[in-house]
Scaffold this active site. Structure first.
Site, PDB file in Angstrom:
ATOM      1  CG  HIS A   1      -1.935  -1.068   1.227  1.00 38.45           C
ATOM      2  ND1 HIS A   1      -3.022  -1.056   2.076  1.00 38.45           N
ATOM      3  CD2 HIS A   1      -2.072  -2.197   0.488  1.00 38.45           C
ATOM      4  CE1 HIS A   1      -3.768  -2.111   1.863  1.00 38.45           C
ATOM      5  NE2 HIS A   1      -3.213  -2.830   0.897  1.00 38.45           N
TER       6      HIS A   1
ATOM      7  CD  GLU B   1      -1.777   4.495   3.299  1.00 34.64           C
ATOM      8  OE1 GLU B   1      -2.877   5.056   3.362  1.00 34.64           O
ATOM      9  OE2 GLU B   1      -1.586   3.464   2.605  1.00 34.64           O
TER      10      GLU B   1
ATOM     11  CB  CYS C   1      -6.278  -0.245   5.230  1.00 35.19           C
ATOM     12  SG  CYS C   1      -4.606  -0.939   5.160  1.00 35.19           S
TER      13      CYS C   1
ATOM     14  CB  CYS D   1      -1.750   1.613   6.130  1.00 34.93           C
ATOM     15  SG  CYS D   1      -1.441   0.809   4.544  1.00 34.93           S
TER      16      CYS D   1
END
Length: 166
Positions: free
Chosen positions: A62, A64, A92, A95
């Site tokens: 992801h 992040e 999320c 993250c």
């Protein structure tokens, strides 16, 4: 949304969020998804990345997480205390946990998890505020910053005939 103002520079916040949005667009232009993140320390950009889940076949890649990895490498430490992470979308749970474990001081995000879910991503609808409260995290969380721009990226993503979600 929680967002305590400790003298934050809103013009700087906007500049860093624009960079996160640019990274998200770069990811979309490369066949990926509309997520971007920027890590800043002491007024300097340490890392600016986009989501590379599809490009790398790595479900943890992801925006992040890739930004945290790049920032840790650039700073030569896993401890990102003093850093702010700007994310185009509410992080999320994975993250958020990574940001917490990295000791970042602050999260600033645009679109909400619900916006990602609405674009077809399989999100867990647990807000950052809830995770912060339940986990006893001390970092500041500010949501909805430049949300309209981030939501517009989701709309553009969904309109792409070849878009892929996961």
């Amino acid at each position: 949304m929680e967002g305590i103002d400790h003298g934050t520079d809103r013009a700087a916040d906007a500049r860093y969020m624009r960079l996160a949005l640019e990274k998200a667009q770069e990811g979309m232009d490369g066949g990926g998804s509309p997520f971007g993140a920027v890590v800043v320390k002491d007024g300097a950009v340490v890392a600016a990345e986009h989501n590379v889940v599809l490009q790398t076949c790595d479900p943890t890649a992801h925006a992040e997480v890739t930004a945290l990895r790049a920032a840790a490498k650039a700073l030569g430490t896993h401890d990102l205390a003093g850093c702010t992470i700007y994310s185009t979308t509410e992080p999320c749970p994975m993250c958020f946990a990574a940001i917490h474990w990295a000791h970042c001081d602050r999260i600033v995000y645009g679109a909400a998890i619900a916006d990602a879910d609405g674009a077809g991503f399989r999100e867990l609808s647990i807000s950052n505020d809830t995770m912060k409260r339940l986990g006893g995290a001390t970092l500041e969380v500010e949501g909805g910053f430049m949300a309209e721009e981030a939501q517009a990226q989701f709309r553009a993503f969904v309109e792409k005939p070849d878009h892929q979600t996961y």
